[in-house]
Design a protein around this motif. Sequence first.
Motif, PDB file in Angstrom:
ATOM      1  N   ALA A  92       0.826  -1.208   0.000  1.00 36.28           N
ATOM      2  CA  ALA A  92       0.000   0.000   0.000  1.00 36.28           C
ATOM      3  C   ALA A  92       0.858   1.255   0.000  1.00 36.28           C
ATOM      4  O   ALA A  92       1.880   1.329   0.690  1.00 36.28           O
ATOM      5  CB  ALA A  92      -0.919  -0.009   1.220  1.00 36.28           C
ATOM      6  N   ARG A  93       0.451   2.209  -0.791  1.00 36.29           N
ATOM      7  CA  ARG A  93       1.203   3.453  -0.933  1.00 36.29           C
ATOM      8  C   ARG A  93       1.398   4.134   0.428  1.00 36.29           C
ATOM      9  O   ARG A  93       2.479   4.644   0.726  1.00 36.29           O
ATOM     10  CB  ARG A  93       0.431   4.365  -1.897  1.00 36.29           C
ATOM     11  N   THR A  94       0.365   4.072   1.261  1.00 36.41           N
ATOM     12  CA  THR A  94       0.442   4.738   2.563  1.00 36.41           C
ATOM     13  C   THR A  94       1.466   4.089   3.481  1.00 36.41           C
ATOM     14  O   THR A  94       2.003   4.726   4.375  1.00 36.41           O
ATOM     15  CB  THR A  94      -0.926   4.680   3.269  1.00 36.41           C
TER      16      THR A  94
ATOM     17  N   ARG B 273       4.309   3.106   2.593  1.00 30.73           N
ATOM     18  CA  ARG B 273       5.652   3.296   2.056  1.00 30.73           C
ATOM     19  C   ARG B 273       6.188   4.687   2.392  1.00 30.73           C
ATOM     20  O   ARG B 273       6.999   5.236   1.671  1.00 30.73           O
ATOM     21  CB  ARG B 273       5.633   3.069   0.540  1.00 30.73           C
TER      22      ARG B 273
ATOM     23  N   ASP C 167       8.246  10.001   1.309  1.00 26.05           N
ATOM     24  CA  ASP C 167       7.478   9.084   0.470  1.00 26.05           C
ATOM     25  C   ASP C 167       8.445   8.291  -0.399  1.00 26.05           C
ATOM     26  O   ASP C 167       9.030   8.815  -1.341  1.00 26.05           O
ATOM     27  CB  ASP C 167       6.509   9.885  -0.403  1.00 26.05           C
TER      28      ASP C 167
ATOM     29  N   ALA D  71       7.992   6.203  -2.547  1.00 22.02           N
ATOM     30  CA  ALA D  71       7.581   5.914  -3.920  1.00 22.02           C
ATOM     31  C   ALA D  71       8.063   7.005  -4.877  1.00 22.02           C
ATOM     32  O   ALA D  71       7.888   6.896  -6.080  1.00 22.02           O
ATOM     33  CB  ALA D  71       6.066   5.770  -3.990  1.00 22.02           C
ATOM     34  N   THR D  72       8.655   8.058  -4.353  1.00 24.02           N
ATOM     35  CA  THR D  72       9.169   9.108  -5.235  1.00 24.02           C
ATOM     36  C   THR D  72      10.684   8.997  -5.375  1.00 24.02           C
ATOM     37  O   THR D  72      11.357   8.433  -4.513  1.00 24.02           O
ATOM     38  CB  THR D  72       8.816  10.503  -4.690  1.00 24.02           C
TER      39      THR D  72
ATOM     40  N   ARG E 111      13.527   7.605  -2.490  1.00 19.66           N
ATOM     41  CA  ARG E 111      13.808   6.205  -2.788  1.00 19.66           C
ATOM     42  C   ARG E 111      15.310   5.989  -2.969  1.00 19.66           C
ATOM     43  O   ARG E 111      15.895   5.066  -2.427  1.00 19.66           O
ATOM     44  CB  ARG E 111      13.059   5.766  -4.044  1.00 19.66           C
TER      45      ARG E 111
ATOM     46  N   GLY F 296       7.415  -1.280  -4.186  1.00 22.50           N
ATOM     47  CA  GLY F 296       5.982  -1.417  -3.957  1.00 22.50           C
ATOM     48  C   GLY F 296       5.333  -2.719  -4.382  1.00 22.50           C
ATOM     49  O   GLY F 296       4.115  -2.794  -4.502  1.00 22.50           O
ATOM     50  N   TYR F 297       6.125  -3.762  -4.608  1.00 23.03           N
ATOM     51  CA  TYR F 297       5.507  -5.001  -5.050  1.00 23.03           C
ATOM     52  C   TYR F 297       6.181  -6.203  -4.401  1.00 23.03           C
ATOM     53  O   TYR F 297       7.413  -6.249  -4.258  1.00 23.03           O
ATOM     54  CB  TYR F 297       5.600  -5.118  -6.580  1.00 23.03           C
TER      55      TYR F 297
END
Lengths: 276, 314, 239
Positions: free
Chosen positions: B143-145, B147, B153, B155-156, B160, B231-232
């Motif tokens: 879930a994005r939240t 991460r 964040d 995911a950016t 990262r 994220g996976y």
Amino acid sequence: MAAVLALTAVGLSLVFGVMRVVNVAHGEFYMIGAVVAWFVTYYLPFPPALAWLAALIIAPLAVALIAALADTLVLKRLNYDPEATIVATIGLLYMLQQAALTFYGSDARPVVAPFQWRIQLPWFGYSGYKLFVVLAAAIILVAVWVFMTRTKAGLVMRATQVDRETAQAFGINVDRVYAGTFALGGALAAAAAVLIVPIQQAHYLMGHDPLLLSFIVVIIGGLGSIRGTLVAALVIGLSDGVISMFFSPTLAKIIATLLVAMVLVFRPQGLFGARA
Amino acid sequence: MTQGAKIWGLHLLILVVVFAAQFVLPSYHMTNLARIMVLAVFAMGYNIAFGYTGLLSLGHALFFAAGFYAMGLPIWHLGWLPLPALIAGLMVGGLLAGAVGLLALRTAGVSFMIVTLMFAQAGYLTLLYLNTWTGGDEGFVVARTARVLGGLDLATDTPRFMAAFALFACAMLVCLWLVRSPLGRVMVAMRENEERSRMLGYDPFRIKLIALIVSGVYAGAAGAAYGMLFGYVGATFATIQYSILPMLYVLLGGAGTVLGPFLGALLMFYLIDITSGYTDAYLFVVGAALVGLVLFAPKGILGTLRERIAPWLP
Amino acid sequence: MAAVIEARGLTRYFGGLRAVDGVDFRLQQGEIHGLIGPNGAGKTTFVSLLSGRVPVQSGSIMLNGTDITHMPAHLRVRAGVAYTFQITSVYPRLSVFDNVALAAQSRGAGDVVAEVADALNRVGMAGLEQALAGTLSYGHQRLLEVAMGLALQPSVLILDEPTQGLASGEIAGFKALIRSLVPQTTILLIEHNMDVVMDLADRITVLNFGQVLAVGTPEEIRMNRVVQDAYLGVDHAAG
């Protein structure tokens, strides 16, 4: 499918027994055998039975050629160092798999069986071809057995297995024995594949399952012991069906792989192998 | 300048260069580099077992995947926060390595390779079998939240990269310290001659088990980080291919060198990236690289370099 | 004198071959004890039993009053029984320093660097720390092997044919080295070179066909008729 399994496993066991090499690419030899069989039957303008017979001759020869090449070009240069050869055969596995994918594609394609009739017994019907496979596999196995125990070439191979240096001192060309053994091992896998393709289709990933199963068979039978391998192949081939009646196929595989690991840890000489 | 200063200086310099790369690289390559750094941590762990201690494992995908799932599953099912999830990933990697080691280290050589392979295969099948919990073949998205770590964040791009770099730098410095420590010396002694080491008073089983656990912690940390940063979480990371990849990186860069795994991961990643522009036959590249390496350069790039001109390289 | 090692009825069969057959043996504190016997007499098997490389089938081994019969080899080393290999078995791809450091750190030495320097000094190899062990001359490799034994600071040092392959000049230095180790360290010396054994040893045990043929001072052994028949006579005739 114990019979076909035994053929594949004997090839692996032979290679390990004589050369002390674990051939991880063995399953790919099997796969290439099936793929070649498809090409032969597809492009040769023969009736199915004849085309299939041609495949039964051509596919093992082709794979034997690949195996002999791999032996002289790669394994020999590594001096058959056990760990380096495993890494090298993993590389070989990827290359063969990719070659099949590129030239053959990712589809599964069937090969027409050489004949189709069912044996109608009073209580159930049985595919005549499946019976024929069992018979053919048994004949090939017996032939290998006779070859190993009765002929001069077999004697030479067994001598090399026992002691490489001494064999060399007696003027045996160890390089050629090794190349021959590796080729024979590959040819057996290919023969098994040709027998099986009319039942299962040819696919570039099909080498994976038989490889794992063969590993299991060889390890349980004791690495390099051919008789143990045969017994183990029959037991596992038969029990495979029984186990999968009680468990899902995945669970059966999990149990099988863990069992193999345990056998190696606690009984490295195999369940049936008397000698190390 | 003493030798120790030279060695630490070189490694810190490499870290500075990698860190600075983010300011010049375009976004695509920055993501790649983050990926490479995480994979390099995995390979460093593999190197501790294989390169230094001489344990040729074919089952490291198990510890790598353990990191993924021990991080991802608690987030998915229990709503854990990222930090404890990452720590869980690292610890489960080490625990699993310890458990496998207790059994597999009773064997050696070829048997050890097959046993580790079998354990990893059983692990992979277990992930498929428990598909209601693990998402099976398809895996699941983290879930994005979950991460967001310390307000960043992941995911950016920049956070990262920073997170990957932090892990990479820690892993490399710890690895460097380890292999230069007395324990590192004993690990090498085990690789070189187990019987002699026993007659110097070392328990081979214990030393190898420690090395394997450390190696598993590295693999678990890399797996957890990979899942978190990209994220996976999926069962593909448990396939045999992910046992082969770190071996390939290590062989290419140089087994038993601290920088080898990173160099190998970097080169191999871009080799596949570039060749896949011309052909989709990337498996062939992997296979050919393996065969070529064992045939012509079993010591890898840095191993050869050390032999020829820089014997001080750790 | 107190016994450091006391073995009773030590036995080991390999198949039908009795390699070591009911050997009683006492190693006394601070002595240099020679172990001789014809090829195949069981010398190497016997010390392998003492050092734990080969498991004992029957009999017992006491080290300073503690039973170590079933103690694993690496713990015996820590308990003070060091073994140097007959076939030179240094780590060829590691530096001389690392080779000796591995021995020194094994028993938790406080200052590894100093102890390595000390051990190398005693065998006359100071200054060679950074050389790769594999590049040393054969004589130096043998000395390195001894230095590794010394760095373990054992109470018993088992030397398996240490002078094999050494030049005569090197042997003289080697004898001086061994003498300098006692009485802090007790030495069990397996040796083919009779001059070295007769010169160094306080007492000698003669093994033949896995059994003790005689025990005594070099003088007694030299005079012993049985030993002469079984071993020395043959050896002198041959050599």
